[in-house]
Write an enzyme that holds these catalytic residues in place. Structure first.
Site, PDB file in Angstrom:
ATOM      1  CE1 TYR A 171       5.349  32.458 -22.727  1.00  0.00           C
ATOM      2  CE2 TYR A 171       7.201  33.636 -21.764  1.00  0.00           C
ATOM      3  CZ  TYR A 171       6.064  33.618 -22.562  1.00  0.00           C
ATOM      4  OH  TYR A 171       5.661  34.744 -23.204  1.00  0.00           O
ATOM      5  NE  ARG A 224       6.773  42.227 -30.188  1.00  0.00           N
ATOM      6  CZ  ARG A 224       7.478  41.725 -29.176  1.00  0.00           C
ATOM      7  NH1 ARG A 224       8.771  41.529 -29.287  1.00  0.00           N
ATOM      8  NH2 ARG A 224       6.885  41.414 -28.028  1.00  0.00           N
ATOM      9  CE  LYS A 242       3.954  36.117 -21.678  1.00  0.00           C
ATOM     10  NZ  LYS A 242       4.823  36.982 -20.890  1.00  0.00           N
ATOM     11  CD  GLU A 314       2.478  38.205 -23.769  1.00  0.00           C
ATOM     12  OE1 GLU A 314       3.717  38.295 -23.802  1.00  0.00           O
ATOM     13  OE2 GLU A 314       1.791  38.631 -22.834  1.00  0.00           O
ATOM     14  CG  ASP A 315       4.679  37.939 -28.082  1.00  0.00           C
ATOM     15  OD1 ASP A 315       5.241  38.796 -27.391  1.00  0.00           O
ATOM     16  OD2 ASP A 315       4.988  36.734 -28.040  1.00  0.00           O
ATOM     17  CG  ASP A 337       3.929  40.276 -19.836  1.00  0.00           C
ATOM     18  OD1 ASP A 337       4.098  40.842 -18.744  1.00  0.00           O
ATOM     19  OD2 ASP A 337       4.534  39.244 -20.178  1.00  0.00           O
ATOM     20  CG  ASP A 338       4.964  41.834 -25.446  1.00  0.00           C
ATOM     21  OD1 ASP A 338       5.684  40.886 -25.130  1.00  0.00           O
ATOM     22  OD2 ASP A 338       3.888  41.703 -26.047  1.00  0.00           O
ATOM     23  CG  ASN A 479      13.102  36.214 -23.923  1.00  0.00           C
ATOM     24  OD1 ASN A 479      14.072  35.706 -23.389  1.00  0.00           O
ATOM     25  ND2 ASN A 479      12.193  36.910 -23.255  1.00  0.00           N
TER      26      ASN A 479
END
Length: 623
Positions: A171, A224, A242, A314-315, A337-338, A479
């Site tokens: 990850y 993103r 993930k 996610e993203d 999650d973000d 990150n």
């Protein structure tokens, strides 16, 4: 054409039954007794099993793999009994050199393997030795992905036993580079790719996936990816990574996890011109076209997998992430999650840090650099917990929290031009154009970076924080490592060793004036695996903010005095499966309390129940 013959325990016990087994040729035929090459539908084979047997989380355990104890024999089912050459190429059942002499005879492996029999521990030792020879993190990432496709249990054994060393490989930060180069390193498809070409056929695409008992989907549209921007279809590395952590850290079975990338194009010119790009070569679809595709996807997932399937966004870019979460949180079991995972892990770190600096959440002042998904999500959860602790209205609690975006401090005079998710943070104040000015005027005790822009916590900013705080709390969360607002060394050096520091990506320990500082990592991997496990074991049907607070509380409680003595505000990852079980227990307990749980009756000891539901990667013995 695969056949069931004398190696088939199913036929041994059912000599007089008519059995149809699906073969590689695709032809259909029937036969009675043993030793006959046959073909069958999945449903007909299942009919010989007990479909009512379930494992933790309520998913049908068709092949009895998880009902058996580790010392019991299991049958290596795929569509039929796997044996010989095909058994060695089935990642779920392959053990490589660890097949015993008896298993080699029973499953036609003689001559297909060298004569030595190796233990799983020896295999693990050899692989770790080989991984450490690679000089580049991306080489280690590719080696781990190859292992996952070759020997699933060994992959997870390696990851669980060496989690602190391998987490940055599978990850962040390495997965960011892997996504950037995904087209070039692509070898074997993982997960499902749903593009605009599949519009109107998404349910059919979902049914192409061989596993039916799915508990968790992680989905991205690649717009993103971490702090790297639009990577289009190549963002698949994120859902794959993930879900590897869902299994390794949270104990969900690999077969219950499904990574999905929704490809609506990309606005990344470099990818559009890259001959090795694996996605649609067009600009991103937006507006109604995008919304219709996502709606069809959400509807198809629920139709195919039921009410209790967890969908983790996610993203996604800010403009879609908030809208999707708001729209589908009322009708689906969804989690971003973000926004929510990051908020939960940061709140846990802040609560733990207060044990080092003193005071309550309401007695501190917070300043964020970055007002996107992560920044506003963290701010809202801190305000929510502050409100819960003080019984004050959440609007009052928000006044303790300030946000800086690319145009400066978010203040009420900018309200008309702000995106809707920033408006609650527009307080009465004169405009301030930059972060340093905001730090000097607001005088925060806690500085949090979620900007996705590296080196923005400059020496002047950190020194200003240290000038009016004995122990400034500095969280550089962006990150991958290259995008971190500052390094651990910079935070400790510029604050003269007084900062309490944590980051989103890992940093090595830092020596300053004879003292060693161990930086913490505010990694979402602390939260989402245990959070997801808690939802699954309770049969939760919706995600409530109180479940996120319960997860934060459980994580903060795992930080020991020994950790605090080292300046850590998060526990070490070496204990992550126990931490995940505690988080799962807390989340499940809150789900039962709120009436969101559907799995009844409630287990008496939720921690033990969570641990009992966890997947173990130890090899099984075959009949």
């Amino acid at each position: 054409m695969l056949s069931l013959n004398r190696g088939s325990s199913l036929l041994r016990g059912a000599a007089a039954r008519t059995v149809v087994v699906r073969c590689g040729s695709g032809r259909r035929g029937e036969g009675k007794g043993r030793g006959v090459a046959m073909e069958s539908t999945h449903e007909e084979v299942e009919a010989l099993m007990d479909p009512k047997n379930t494992v933790g989380g309520g998913v049908e355990d068709t092949y009895g793999e998880d009902r058996a104890t580790e010392d019991q024999l299991v049958t290596p089912w795929t569509v039929s009994v796997a044996s010989g050459y095909w058994l060695l190429r089935d990642p779920r059942h392959n053990k490589g050199l660890a097949f015993t002499e008896k298993e080699r005879d029973a499953h036609y492996l003689r001559g297909l393997l060298p004569p030595v029999v190796a233990s799983q521990e020896l295999q693990e030792k050899k692989l770790m030795h080989n991984l450490r020879q690679y000089k580049l993190p991306l080489q280690r990432y590719m080696a781990m992905m190859d292992l996952q496709e070759r020997n699933e249990r060994l992959f997870y054994k390696l990851l669980i036993d060496n989690v602190e060393e391998l987490l940055p490989v599978v990850y962040t930060p390495t997965v960011g580079e892997a996504c950037q180069k995904y087209g070039s390193i692509f070898r074997h498809p993982q997960g499902l790719y749903i593009s605009l070409k599949e519009k109107g056929k998404i349910l059919e695409v979902l049914r192409n996936w061989p596993e039916r008992s799915i508990q968790v989907i992680v989905v991205t549209d690649g717009e993103r990816i971490l702090g790297l921007g639009d990577l289009g279809c190549q963002g698949m590395g994120i859902p794959v990574g993930k879900l590897s952590l869902y299994t390794a850290l949270g104990g969900l079975r690999p077969s219950a996890c499904l990574p999905i990338t929704i490809d609506v194009g990309t606005n990344n010119e470099q990818l559009l011109n890259d001959e090795f790009y694996i996605g649609l070569r067009q600009r991103r679809a937006t507006g109604q076209e995008y919304a219709d595709l996502l709606h069809e996807f959400m509807r198809a997932v629920k139709q195919n997998y039921g009410e209790k399937i967890l969908i983790q966004f996610e993203d996604f870019a800010n403009h879609n992430a908030f809208d999707l979460l708001a729209k589908y949180s009322k009708t689906h079991l969804v989690f971003n999650d973000d926004i929510q995972g990051t908020a939960s892990v940061v709140l846990a770190g802040v609560v733990a840090a207060l044990k080092l600096v003193g005071g309550t959440l309401a007695e501190h002042t917070y300043l964020f650099l970055g007002a996107g998904e992560a920044g506003t999500g963290i701010a809202e959860l801190i305000a929510l917990e502050m409100s819960r602790q003080t019984n004050a209205p959440i609007e009052e609690c928000r006044k303790k929290i300030w946000l800086v975006d690319s145009k400066g401090l978010i203040v009420s005079s900018r309200k008309e031009s702000l995106q809707h998710f920033k408006k609650p943070w527009a307080h009465e104040h004169e405009p301030i154009k930059n972060l340093l000015g905001a730090v000097q005027v607001i005088k925060p005790t806690i500085l949090i970076g979620t900007s996705g822009v590296g080196r923005t916590f400059t020496k002047d900013v950190v020194e200003a924080m240290a000038s009016f705080n004995e122990k400034p709390i500095i969280l550089a969360l962006s990150n991958p490592t290259s995008q971190s607002e500052c390094t651990a060394e910079e935070a400790y050096t510029w604050s003269k060793g007084r900062a309490i520091f944590a980051s989103g990506s890992p940093f090595d320990p830092v020596e300053y004036e004879g003292k060693t500082f161990v930086p913490g990592q505010a990694n979402n991997a602390y939260i989402f695996p245990g959070f997801g496990l808690g939802l699954v074991i309770s049969g939760a049907i919706r995600v409530h903010d109180d479940l996120l607070l319960a997860a934060s509380e459980a994580l903060a409680q795992q930080v020991t005095q020994e950790n605090f003595d080292k300046g850590l505000i998060y526990p070490p990852f070496t204990n992550i499966r126990k931490i995940s079980a505690k988080i799962a227990s807390n989340v499940a307990a809150k789900a039962y309390e709120l009436g969101l749980a559907s799995r009844l009756p409630r287990p008496e000891n939720l921690v033990k129940y969570a641990e009992s539901c966890m997947y173990t990667p130890l090899y099984r013995s075959y009949r």
